[in-house]
Design an enzyme around this catalytic site. Sequence first.
Site, PDB file in Angstrom:
ATOM      1  N   CYS A  17       7.723   2.596  10.856  1.00  0.00           N
ATOM      2  CA  CYS A  17       7.695   1.141  11.036  1.00  0.00           C
ATOM      3  C   CYS A  17       8.216   0.858  12.450  1.00  0.00           C
ATOM      4  O   CYS A  17       8.798   1.745  13.100  1.00  0.00           O
ATOM      5  CB  CYS A  17       8.594   0.482   9.991  1.00  0.00           C
ATOM      6  N   HIS A  46      15.996   8.162   7.329  1.00  0.00           N
ATOM      7  CA  HIS A  46      15.976   8.838   6.022  1.00  0.00           C
ATOM      8  C   HIS A  46      14.760   9.753   5.927  1.00  0.00           C
ATOM      9  O   HIS A  46      13.880   9.561   5.088  1.00  0.00           O
ATOM     10  CB  HIS A  46      15.991   7.794   4.898  1.00  0.00           C
ATOM     11  N   HIS A  81      19.540   0.615  10.747  1.00  0.00           N
ATOM     12  CA  HIS A  81      20.237  -0.140   9.694  1.00  0.00           C
ATOM     13  C   HIS A  81      21.392  -0.969  10.239  1.00  0.00           C
ATOM     14  O   HIS A  81      21.906  -1.835   9.539  1.00  0.00           O
ATOM     15  CB  HIS A  81      20.856   0.817   8.658  1.00  0.00           C
ATOM     16  N   CYS A 103      17.476  -2.515  14.146  1.00  0.00           N
ATOM     17  CA  CYS A 103      16.158  -3.168  14.114  1.00  0.00           C
ATOM     18  C   CYS A 103      16.343  -4.683  14.262  1.00  0.00           C
ATOM     19  O   CYS A 103      17.227  -5.270  13.612  1.00  0.00           O
ATOM     20  CB  CYS A 103      15.477  -2.854  12.790  1.00  0.00           C
ATOM     21  N   HIS A 131      23.753   0.859   0.367  1.00  0.00           N
ATOM     22  CA  HIS A 131      22.811   1.110   1.467  1.00  0.00           C
ATOM     23  C   HIS A 131      23.452   0.684   2.795  1.00  0.00           C
ATOM     24  O   HIS A 131      24.046  -0.388   2.887  1.00  0.00           O
ATOM     25  CB  HIS A 131      21.509   0.331   1.228  1.00  0.00           C
ATOM     26  N   GLU A 133      22.285  -0.519   5.458  1.00  0.00           N
ATOM     27  CA  GLU A 133      21.851  -1.816   6.004  1.00  0.00           C
ATOM     28  C   GLU A 133      22.621  -2.967   5.336  1.00  0.00           C
ATOM     29  O   GLU A 133      23.076  -3.896   6.006  1.00  0.00           O
ATOM     30  CB  GLU A 133      20.348  -2.003   5.777  1.00  0.00           C
ATOM     31  N   THR A 174      16.271  -6.007   3.942  1.00  0.00           N
ATOM     32  CA  THR A 174      14.909  -6.220   4.457  1.00  0.00           C
ATOM     33  C   THR A 174      13.822  -5.570   3.602  1.00  0.00           C
ATOM     34  O   THR A 174      12.664  -5.932   3.726  1.00  0.00           O
ATOM     35  CB  THR A 174      14.814  -5.663   5.884  1.00  0.00           C
ATOM     36  N   SER A 230      14.961   8.144   1.107  1.00  0.00           N
ATOM     37  CA  SER A 230      14.440   6.888   1.664  1.00  0.00           C
ATOM     38  C   SER A 230      14.130   5.928   0.529  1.00  0.00           C
ATOM     39  O   SER A 230      13.224   6.164  -0.277  1.00  0.00           O
ATOM     40  CB  SER A 230      13.168   7.180   2.481  1.00  0.00           C
ATOM     41  N   ASN A 232      12.839   2.939   0.586  1.00  0.00           N
ATOM     42  CA  ASN A 232      11.545   2.242   0.626  1.00  0.00           C
ATOM     43  C   ASN A 232      10.414   3.179   0.206  1.00  0.00           C
ATOM     44  O   ASN A 232       9.440   2.761  -0.404  1.00  0.00           O
ATOM     45  CB  ASN A 232      11.303   1.566   1.986  1.00  0.00           C
TER      46      ASN A 232
HETATM   47  S1  SF4 Z   1      13.517  -3.921   8.876  1.00  0.00           S
HETATM   48 FE1  SF4 Z   1      13.588  -1.759   8.350  1.00  0.00          FE
HETATM   49  S2  SF4 Z   1      11.540  -1.324   7.610  1.00  0.00           S
HETATM   50 FE2  SF4 Z   1      11.387  -3.264   8.718  1.00  0.00          FE
HETATM   51  S3  SF4 Z   1      10.792  -2.707  10.810  1.00  0.00           S
HETATM   52 FE3  SF4 Z   1      13.038  -2.801  10.731  1.00  0.00          FE
HETATM   53  S4  SF4 Z   1      13.707  -0.708  10.313  1.00  0.00           S
HETATM   54 FE4  SF4 Z   1      11.542  -0.853   9.772  1.00  0.00          FE
END
Ligand code: SF4
Length: 293
Positions: A17, A46, A81, A103, A131, A133, A174, A230, A232
């Site tokens: 991503c 991950h 995260h 991110c 987690h 994040e 997210t 991971s 997700n």
């Molecule tokens: S929020 Fe998480 S899944 Fe979405 S782009 Fe950012 S790192 Fe990737």
Amino acid sequence: MKYMGVRIEVTPDHSFCPGVDRAIRITKDALMEKGEPTYSVGPLIHNPEVVSRLEMLGLKSFDPAGDYPDLDGADVIIRSHGIDTETEAKLKLRGAVLLDATCPTVKRAQEAARELAESGCEVIVLGSESHPEVRSIVGRAGAPVTVIETSADARRWAQGEGRPPRRVGIVCQTTVPRELLDSVTSIIEASAGRVEVQDTICKAVSRRMEEAVELARGVDLMIVVGGRNSSNTAHLAEICREAGVRTHHVEDSSEIQAEWLNGVESVGVTGGASTPDWQIDETVARLEEIAGD
Ligand code: SF4
């Protein structure tokens, strides 16, 4: 030739991503420019195979809740995260040079939690408490927040002491599914005076889930590629199974067994947010190899 004519389809979104891609680029640049020692706060992503390749280039990671190595003057990558303010302060105190790969979508969730808390809301973070994040969102809110992981948690919260009414703000990890956010929101709305929802779901993840379910509905077998750690990727496998198709979650192509393709005419392939292109390519090559035997 029982596998002849097996159709293999890959979802359009199947590899890194944008947030993970950016974290990997920042890390590789740091390793190229400064070399060792370069650290990440926890495993960078991950995906054990990708992390082990970066370790071969000189990346080391440490647990922010454990013992810290000597960080004086060392580049330290904050992974996608993010980290909480307390950890950030500890790193600075130890002389670390922080390279922030949080991110932007995660940053938006961190800011949303802080703004809701500052505006006087009781903040609920929807996600998994353990987690990293979620820990970074909680640790940057600047006020105590409640973490809720399931609709059942939301019901328990709603029945708790002091409810209703009050002002509540909801922010989510997210990667939570939209249906979960909708379900939790309606439970909280039924018990709180006013509810403000900040939709912090990552569009890249939602799109990936939609594509995976769409593909799963049209094939006999789904292969979901990505780290077992991971969340997700695990969730992608879960929603493919819920779509009614036999699904295997593999970390790499070597785990694929020939008998999985017995009687199968079509296979769908997708990957999590921390799955690199080359693991998808290897998966397709392995499936083609079995189908051609
Ligand atoms: S929020 Fe998480 S899944 Fe979405 S782009 Fe950012 S790192 Fe990737």
